[in-house]
Design a protein around this motif. Structure first.
Motif, short mmCIF file in Angstrom:
data_model
loop_
_atom_site.label_atom_id
_atom_site.label_comp_id
_atom_site.label_asym_id
_atom_site.label_seq_id
_atom_site.Cartn_x
_atom_site.Cartn_y
_atom_site.Cartn_z
N SER A 2 58.11 -19.46 -12.33
CA SER A 2 57.65 -19.85 -11.00
C SER A 2 56.13 -19.78 -10.97
CB SER A 2 58.23 -18.90 -9.96
OG SER A 2 59.63 -18.90 -10.03
N CYS A 3 55.54 -20.42 -9.96
CA CYS A 3 54.07 -20.39 -9.88
C CYS A 3 53.62 -20.40 -8.42
CB CYS A 3 53.47 -21.58 -10.62
SG CYS A 3 53.91 -23.17 -9.93
N VAL A 4 52.39 -19.94 -8.22
CA VAL A 4 51.70 -20.01 -6.93
C VAL A 4 50.35 -20.67 -7.21
CG1 VAL A 4 50.55 -18.65 -5.14
CG2 VAL A 4 52.82 -18.02 -5.88
N HIS A 5 50.02 -21.66 -6.41
CA HIS A 5 48.75 -22.37 -6.57
C HIS A 5 47.72 -21.70 -5.66
CE1 HIS A 5 50.98 -25.45 -8.69
NE2 HIS A 5 51.87 -25.43 -7.69
N TYR A 6 46.56 -21.41 -6.22
CA TYR A 6 45.51 -20.77 -5.42
C TYR A 6 44.19 -21.49 -5.66
CZ TYR A 6 43.51 -18.54 -9.57
OH TYR A 6 42.91 -18.31 -10.78
N LYS A 7 43.33 -21.40 -4.66
CA LYS A 7 41.96 -21.88 -4.83
C LYS A 7 41.06 -21.04 -3.95
CE LYS A 7 41.15 -25.50 -1.42
NZ LYS A 7 39.74 -25.55 -1.14
N PHE A 8 39.84 -20.84 -4.44
CA PHE A 8 38.85 -20.16 -3.62
C PHE A 8 38.38 -21.13 -2.56
CE2 PHE A 8 38.90 -17.37 -7.23
CZ PHE A 8 38.70 -16.11 -6.66
N SER A 9 38.00 -20.62 -1.41
CA SER A 9 37.64 -21.50 -0.29
C SER A 9 36.43 -22.37 -0.62
CB SER A 9 37.37 -20.68 0.97
OG SER A 9 36.33 -19.75 0.72
N LYS A 11 35.87 -23.77 -3.58
CA LYS A 11 36.18 -24.69 -4.68
C LYS A 11 37.05 -25.84 -4.19
CE LYS A 11 35.65 -21.49 -8.48
NZ LYS A 11 36.23 -20.96 -9.69
N LEU A 12 37.12 -26.89 -4.98
CA LEU A 12 37.90 -28.06 -4.62
C LEU A 12 39.29 -28.07 -5.23
CD1 LEU A 12 35.14 -30.81 -4.96
CD2 LEU A 12 35.98 -29.74 -2.87
N ASN A 13 39.42 -27.55 -6.45
CA ASN A 13 40.67 -27.67 -7.19
C ASN A 13 41.47 -26.38 -7.17
OD1 ASN A 13 39.95 -30.29 -7.96
ND2 ASN A 13 38.77 -29.50 -9.68
N TYR A 14 42.78 -26.54 -7.23
CA TYR A 14 43.69 -25.39 -7.27
C TYR A 14 43.90 -24.95 -8.72
CZ TYR A 14 45.13 -25.79 -2.39
OH TYR A 14 45.15 -25.79 -1.03
N ASP A 15 44.08 -23.64 -8.91
CA ASP A 15 44.50 -23.07 -10.18
C ASP A 15 45.91 -22.51 -9.97
OD1 ASP A 15 42.16 -23.52 -11.74
OD2 ASP A 15 41.16 -21.92 -10.63
N THR A 16 46.56 -22.11 -11.05
CA THR A 16 47.95 -21.68 -10.95
C THR A 16 48.16 -20.31 -11.58
OG1 THR A 16 48.61 -24.00 -11.13
CG2 THR A 16 50.32 -22.37 -11.50
N VAL A 17 48.95 -19.50 -10.90
CA VAL A 17 49.40 -18.21 -11.41
C VAL A 17 50.90 -18.32 -11.63
CG1 VAL A 17 49.77 -15.80 -10.79
CG2 VAL A 17 47.60 -16.88 -10.26
N THR A 18 51.35 -17.98 -12.84
CA THR A 18 52.79 -18.05 -13.14
C THR A 18 53.39 -16.65 -13.14
OG1 THR A 18 52.32 -18.00 -15.50
CG2 THR A 18 52.57 -20.17 -14.48
N PHE A 19 54.68 -16.58 -12.77
CA PHE A 19 55.39 -15.31 -12.71
C PHE A 19 56.89 -15.58 -12.80
CE2 PHE A 19 54.75 -16.93 -8.47
CZ PHE A 19 55.97 -16.75 -7.84
N ASP A 20 57.66 -14.52 -13.00
CA ASP A 20 59.13 -14.63 -13.05
C ASP A 20 59.69 -14.30 -11.67
OD1 ASP A 20 59.26 -15.29 -15.75
OD2 ASP A 20 59.15 -13.18 -16.35
N ASN A 61 52.72 -5.39 0.18
CA ASN A 61 54.11 -5.55 -0.24
C ASN A 61 54.70 -6.88 0.23
OD1 ASN A 61 54.13 -3.01 -1.48
ND2 ASN A 61 54.58 -2.01 0.47
N ALA A 62 53.91 -7.69 0.92
CA ALA A 62 54.41 -8.99 1.40
C ALA A 62 54.76 -9.86 0.22
CB ALA A 62 53.35 -9.66 2.27
N LEU A 63 55.85 -10.61 0.36
CA LEU A 63 56.30 -11.48 -0.73
C LEU A 63 55.87 -12.91 -0.46
CD1 LEU A 63 59.90 -10.05 -1.25
CD2 LEU A 63 57.84 -9.59 -2.60
N ILE A 64 55.26 -13.52 -1.46
CA ILE A 64 54.79 -14.90 -1.36
C ILE A 64 55.77 -15.74 -2.17
CG2 ILE A 64 52.89 -16.47 -1.85
CD1 ILE A 64 51.08 -13.93 -1.64
N PRO A 65 56.41 -16.74 -1.53
CA PRO A 65 57.41 -17.54 -2.25
C PRO A 65 56.80 -18.39 -3.35
CG PRO A 65 57.19 -18.27 0.03
CD PRO A 65 56.28 -17.11 -0.15
N LYS A 66 57.64 -18.75 -4.33
CA LYS A 66 57.16 -19.58 -5.44
C LYS A 66 56.76 -20.96 -4.91
CE LYS A 66 61.59 -21.48 -6.89
NZ LYS A 66 62.48 -21.68 -8.00
N ASN A 67 55.89 -21.62 -5.64
CA ASN A 67 55.36 -22.95 -5.32
C ASN A 67 54.55 -22.98 -4.02
OD1 ASN A 67 56.58 -23.98 -7.64
ND2 ASN A 67 58.49 -24.37 -6.55
N SER A 68 54.06 -21.82 -3.58
CA SER A 68 53.20 -21.78 -2.40
C SER A 68 51.77 -22.11 -2.81
CB SER A 68 53.21 -20.38 -1.76
OG SER A 68 54.47 -20.09 -1.26
#
Length: 158
Positions: A2-9, A11-20, A61-68
């Motif tokens: 699974s992954c979450v897409h993030y970008k700094f405010s 920046k223009l492009n998103y980067d990705t963090v992967t996790f199980d 402890n908040a959970l962020i869903p995958k593909n967010s």
């Protein structure tokens, strides 16, 4: 994976963090982003906001869903401090100077005379009048009165 897409405010492009799994905790997401961006936890903290709903995640402890998609901002540790100090500055002399300037403005020159003045900086007039005169002077060359018609005659041979 699974992954979450993030970008700094900033920046223009998103980067990705992967996790199980289906979710990632806010604490784990911050650790992974700080590791990928080579940030030190002692220097700053990260503010994570959902890119679609603009909801800010505050509980570690908040959970962020995958593909967010999330937007990340660096903030100082301990948050932004508000300063409640009030500084009082004595302004007795400048106040007298402004009253003198107001008294002298009664003898100032009119706007029509100001537009013909070469040095507006030293003219005896209010700042607003000087600005109006400057605007009038700068556009004077482009006034339609100054347009000249080309003389009509036979067209050139070419």
């Amino acid at each position: 994976m699974s992954c979450v897409h993030y970008k700094f405010s900033s920046k223009l492009n998103y980067d990705t963090v992967t996790f199980d799994g289906l979710h990632i905790s806010l604490c784990d997401l911050k650790k992974q982003i700080m590791g990928r961006e080579k940030l030190k936890a002692a220097d700053c903290d990260l503010q994570i906001t959902n890119a679609q709903t603009k909801e800010e995640y505050t509980d570690d402890n908040a959970l962020i869903p995958k593909n967010s998609s999330v937007i990340v901002r660096r903030i100082p540790i301990g948050g932004v401090k508000s300063t409640s100090k009030t500084y009082v500055i004595s302004r007795t002399e400048p106040a007298m100077a402004t009253t003198k300037a107001i008294d002298d403005s009664s003898a100032s020159i009119s706007l029509a005379q100001l537009t013909k003045t070469a040095n507006l900086a030293e003219a005896n007039a209010s700042e607003e009048d000087k600005i109006k005169a400057m605007m009038s002077q700068s556009g004077h060359e482009y006034d339609p009165i100054n347009y000249m018609k080309k003389p009509l005659g036979p067209p050139p041979p070419s």
